[in-house]
Design an enzyme around this catalytic site. Sequence first.
Site, PDB file in Angstrom:
ATOM      1  N   MET A  13       3.820  -1.979  -4.857  1.00 21.63           N
ATOM      2  CA  MET A  13       2.812  -1.659  -5.872  1.00 21.63           C
ATOM      3  C   MET A  13       1.387  -1.920  -5.352  1.00 21.63           C
ATOM      4  O   MET A  13       1.202  -2.563  -4.316  1.00 21.63           O
ATOM      5  CB  MET A  13       3.087  -2.475  -7.136  1.00 21.63           C
ATOM      6  CG  MET A  13       4.382  -2.051  -7.808  1.00 21.63           C
ATOM      7  SD  MET A  13       4.479  -2.522  -9.532  1.00 21.63           S
ATOM      8  CE  MET A  13       4.899  -4.221  -9.410  1.00 21.63           C
ATOM      9  N   SER A  14       0.415  -1.432  -6.082  1.00 21.68           N
ATOM     10  CA  SER A  14      -0.978  -1.637  -5.708  1.00 21.68           C
ATOM     11  C   SER A  14      -1.260  -3.134  -5.565  1.00 21.68           C
ATOM     12  O   SER A  14      -0.882  -3.928  -6.433  1.00 21.68           O
ATOM     13  CB  SER A  14      -1.879  -1.023  -6.792  1.00 21.68           C
ATOM     14  OG  SER A  14      -3.222  -1.265  -6.489  1.00 21.68           O
ATOM     15  N   ALA A  16       0.066  -5.137  -3.451  1.00 21.90           N
ATOM     16  CA  ALA A  16       1.209  -5.915  -2.937  1.00 21.90           C
ATOM     17  C   ALA A  16       0.946  -6.415  -1.518  1.00 21.90           C
ATOM     18  O   ALA A  16       1.485  -7.457  -1.111  1.00 21.90           O
ATOM     19  CB  ALA A  16       2.485  -5.078  -2.979  1.00 21.90           C
ATOM     20  N   GLY A  17       0.143  -5.666  -0.759  1.00 23.92           N
ATOM     21  CA  GLY A  17      -0.157  -6.109   0.610  1.00 23.92           C
ATOM     22  C   GLY A  17       0.149  -5.071   1.675  1.00 23.92           C
ATOM     23  O   GLY A  17       0.210  -5.392   2.858  1.00 23.92           O
ATOM     24  N   LYS A  18       0.276  -3.798   1.267  1.00 17.20           N
ATOM     25  CA  LYS A  18       0.612  -2.748   2.233  1.00 17.20           C
ATOM     26  C   LYS A  18      -0.477  -2.598   3.299  1.00 17.20           C
ATOM     27  O   LYS A  18      -0.177  -2.546   4.487  1.00 17.20           O
ATOM     28  CB  LYS A  18       0.810  -1.402   1.508  1.00 17.20           C
ATOM     29  CG  LYS A  18       1.889  -1.431   0.429  1.00 17.20           C
ATOM     30  CD  LYS A  18       2.016  -0.096  -0.280  1.00 17.20           C
ATOM     31  CE  LYS A  18       0.787   0.377  -1.024  1.00 17.20           C
ATOM     32  NZ  LYS A  18       0.399  -0.476  -2.183  1.00 17.20           N
ATOM     33  N   SER A  19      -1.735  -2.518   2.855  1.00 19.87           N
ATOM     34  CA  SER A  19      -2.826  -2.315   3.827  1.00 19.87           C
ATOM     35  C   SER A  19      -2.988  -3.540   4.712  1.00 19.87           C
ATOM     36  O   SER A  19      -3.179  -3.421   5.929  1.00 19.87           O
ATOM     37  CB  SER A  19      -4.153  -2.028   3.108  1.00 19.87           C
ATOM     38  OG  SER A  19      -3.997  -0.929   2.261  1.00 19.87           O
ATOM     39  N   SER A  85       4.405   5.007  -2.965  1.00 11.66           N
ATOM     40  CA  SER A  85       5.646   5.815  -2.938  1.00 11.66           C
ATOM     41  C   SER A  85       6.691   5.245  -3.891  1.00 11.66           C
ATOM     42  O   SER A  85       7.712   4.721  -3.462  1.00 11.66           O
ATOM     43  CB  SER A  85       6.188   5.933  -1.506  1.00 11.66           C
ATOM     44  OG  SER A  85       6.207   4.715  -0.809  1.00 11.66           O
TER      45      SER A  85
HETATM   46  N1  LIG Z   1      -2.604   5.522 -11.499  1.00 10.87           N
HETATM   47  C1  LIG Z   1      -2.574   4.922 -10.303  1.00 10.87           C
HETATM   48  N2  LIG Z   1      -1.436   4.291  -9.867  1.00 10.87           N
HETATM   49  C2  LIG Z   1      -1.430   3.695  -8.674  1.00 10.87           C
HETATM   50  N3  LIG Z   1      -2.488   3.660  -7.815  1.00 10.87           N
HETATM   51  C3  LIG Z   1      -3.630   4.281  -8.192  1.00 10.87           C
HETATM   52  C4  LIG Z   1      -3.721   4.924  -9.447  1.00 10.87           C
HETATM   53  N4  LIG Z   1      -4.969   5.456  -9.553  1.00 10.87           N
HETATM   54  C5  LIG Z   1      -5.623   5.150  -8.427  1.00 10.87           C
HETATM   55  N5  LIG Z   1      -4.831   4.439  -7.599  1.00 10.87           N
HETATM   56  C6  LIG Z   1      -5.245   4.047  -6.242  1.00 10.87           C
HETATM   57  O1  LIG Z   1      -4.509   4.911  -5.364  1.00 10.87           O
HETATM   58  C7  LIG Z   1      -3.824   4.165  -4.378  1.00 10.87           C
HETATM   59  C8  LIG Z   1      -2.355   4.603  -4.248  1.00 10.87           C
HETATM   60  O2  LIG Z   1      -2.257   5.769  -3.533  1.00 10.87           O
HETATM   61  P1  LIG Z   1      -0.861   6.159  -2.896  1.00 10.87           P
HETATM   62  O3  LIG Z   1      -1.086   7.455  -2.219  1.00 10.87           O
HETATM   63  O4  LIG Z   1      -0.354   5.037  -2.083  1.00 10.87           O
HETATM   64  O5  LIG Z   1       0.056   6.335  -4.202  1.00 10.87           O
HETATM   65  S1  LIG Z   1       1.462   7.072  -4.345  1.00 10.87           S
HETATM   66  O6  LIG Z   1       2.285   6.722  -3.156  1.00 10.87           O
HETATM   67  O7  LIG Z   1       1.236   8.508  -4.402  1.00 10.87           O
HETATM   68  O8  LIG Z   1       2.053   6.575  -5.597  1.00 10.87           O
HETATM   69  C9  LIG Z   1      -3.847   2.713  -4.805  1.00 10.87           C
HETATM   70  O9  LIG Z   1      -4.116   2.016  -3.608  1.00 10.87           O
HETATM   71  P2  LIG Z   1      -3.422   0.613  -3.261  1.00 10.87           P
HETATM   72  O10 LIG Z   1      -4.027  -0.342  -4.222  1.00 10.87           O
HETATM   73  O11 LIG Z   1      -3.828   0.379  -1.841  1.00 10.87           O
HETATM   74  O12 LIG Z   1      -1.937   0.754  -3.411  1.00 10.87           O
HETATM   75  C10 LIG Z   1      -4.949   2.637  -5.836  1.00 10.87           C
HETATM   76  O13 LIG Z   1      -6.125   2.143  -5.242  1.00 10.87           O
HETATM   77  N1  LIG Z   2       1.711 -12.387   2.498  1.00 16.07           N
HETATM   78  C1  LIG Z   2       0.792 -11.474   2.186  1.00 16.07           C
HETATM   79  N2  LIG Z   2       0.933 -10.228   2.663  1.00 16.07           N
HETATM   80  C2  LIG Z   2       0.003  -9.289   2.352  1.00 16.07           C
HETATM   81  N3  LIG Z   2      -1.099  -9.506   1.580  1.00 16.07           N
HETATM   82  C3  LIG Z   2      -1.279 -10.741   1.097  1.00 16.07           C
HETATM   83  C4  LIG Z   2      -0.342 -11.768   1.369  1.00 16.07           C
HETATM   84  N4  LIG Z   2      -0.764 -12.884   0.753  1.00 16.07           N
HETATM   85  C5  LIG Z   2      -1.905 -12.568   0.125  1.00 16.07           C
HETATM   86  N5  LIG Z   2      -2.239 -11.288   0.329  1.00 16.07           N
HETATM   87  C6  LIG Z   2      -3.437 -10.646  -0.228  1.00 16.07           C
HETATM   88  O1  LIG Z   2      -3.060  -9.648  -1.164  1.00 16.07           O
HETATM   89  C7  LIG Z   2      -3.998  -8.570  -1.147  1.00 16.07           C
HETATM   90  C8  LIG Z   2      -3.245  -7.307  -0.827  1.00 16.07           C
HETATM   91  O2  LIG Z   2      -4.142  -6.219  -0.823  1.00 16.07           O
HETATM   92  P1  LIG Z   2      -3.840  -4.889  -0.030  1.00 16.07           P
HETATM   93  O3  LIG Z   2      -3.335  -5.190   1.332  1.00 16.07           O
HETATM   94  O4  LIG Z   2      -5.043  -4.021  -0.160  1.00 16.07           O
HETATM   95  O5  LIG Z   2      -2.623  -4.287  -0.888  1.00 16.07           O
HETATM   96  P2  LIG Z   2      -2.141  -2.787  -1.063  1.00 16.07           P
HETATM   97  O6  LIG Z   2      -2.526  -2.043   0.191  1.00 16.07           O
HETATM   98  O7  LIG Z   2      -0.650  -2.903  -1.236  1.00 16.07           O
HETATM   99  O8  LIG Z   2      -2.821  -2.261  -2.275  1.00 16.07           O
HETATM  100  C9  LIG Z   2      -5.031  -8.898  -0.078  1.00 16.07           C
HETATM  101  O9  LIG Z   2      -6.148  -9.492  -0.726  1.00 16.07           O
HETATM  102  C10 LIG Z   2      -4.311  -9.925   0.791  1.00 16.07           C
HETATM  103  O10 LIG Z   2      -5.191 -10.802   1.429  1.00 16.07           O
END
Ligand SMILES: Nc1ncnc2c1ncn2[C@@H]1O[C@H](COP(=O)(O)OS(=O)(=O)O)[C@@H](OP(=O)(O)O)[C@H]1O
Ligand SMILES: Nc1ncnc2c1ncn2[C@@H]1O[C@H](COP(=O)(O)OP(=O)(O)O)[C@@H](O)[C@H]1O
Length: 183
Positions: A13-14, A16-19, A85
């Site tokens: 999920m958003s 979670a730590g993917k980036s 995803s």
């Molecule tokens: N409605 C909604 N739900 C989830 N996320 C949202 C939404 N709107 C915008 N965002 C932003 O878009 C990022 C997710 O894009 P993705 O391409 O990874 O999403 S997906 O795989 O198509 O579900 C996601 O980035 P991450 O926070 O890095 O996961 C968000 O910043």
């Molecule tokens: N074990 C961990 N693995 C990944 N991120 C972590 C962890 N512990 C804390 N974090 C923090 O959680 C946040 C994750 O953000 P981000 O990597 O942008 O997530 P996503 O790409 O899934 O949206 C960052 O602020 C990161 O520093």
Amino acid sequence: MNRRGFILWLTGMSGAGKSTLSRALRERLAPERAVEVLDGDEVRTWLTRGLGFSREDREENARRIGHVARLLARHGVGVIVAAISPYQGSRAEVRALAAEAQVDFVEVYIEAPLDALISRDVKGLYKKALAGELPHFTGVSDPYEAPESPDVTVRSATEPVEAGVERVLDALRARGHLSPRAA
Ligand SMILES: Nc1ncnc2c1ncn2[C@@H]1O[C@H](COP(=O)(O)OS(=O)(=O)O)[C@@H](OP(=O)(O)O)[C@H]1O
Ligand SMILES: Nc1ncnc2c1ncn2[C@@H]1O[C@H](COP(=O)(O)OP(=O)(O)O)[C@@H](O)[C@H]1O
């Protein structure tokens, strides 16, 4: 050593730590492998520009990312995908596409409880979603189908980034993609 490419597919999920994990993995892998990161958030400005967050669009997003990942991996690149995803079916579809091209697909589930994500709220999106200002937000008003049998699970709320990185690297070593001592 196995010089074929691979796809590391980071789902979660958003926030979670993917980036974070993909950056750390890139640093560790780069000395030994050609590496490319396809981050959902970034590729939405080019490859998947115009797609939204409906089920159909998220499935198309995964399909396009998977297609590019497979092309790169076929030429020996280690591809790290970081995309929410949320649908099991899309991830299975990409895994099957990879298998057709004899590319290893390693599914990495980055798990964190929703309350941890809400308190992290790196981008302030959960606050907006909980206030009803962001419709179809994963985990709040849209589904996330957790992987049933991921190759690696990273619990980002309870383990440090490095621990997750090591387990992913172990999975690559087990498949022969890294030399035993490197990275
Ligand atoms: N409605 C909604 N739900 C989830 N996320 C949202 C939404 N709107 C915008 N965002 C932003 O878009 C990022 C997710 O894009 P993705 O391409 O990874 O999403 S997906 O795989 O198509 O579900 C996601 O980035 P991450 O926070 O890095 O996961 C968000 O910043
Ligand atoms: N074990 C961990 N693995 C990944 N991120 C972590 C962890 N512990 C804390 N974090 C923090 O959680 C946040 C994750 O953000 P981000 O990597 O942008 O997530 P996503 O790409 O899934 O949206 C960052 O602020 C990161 O520093």
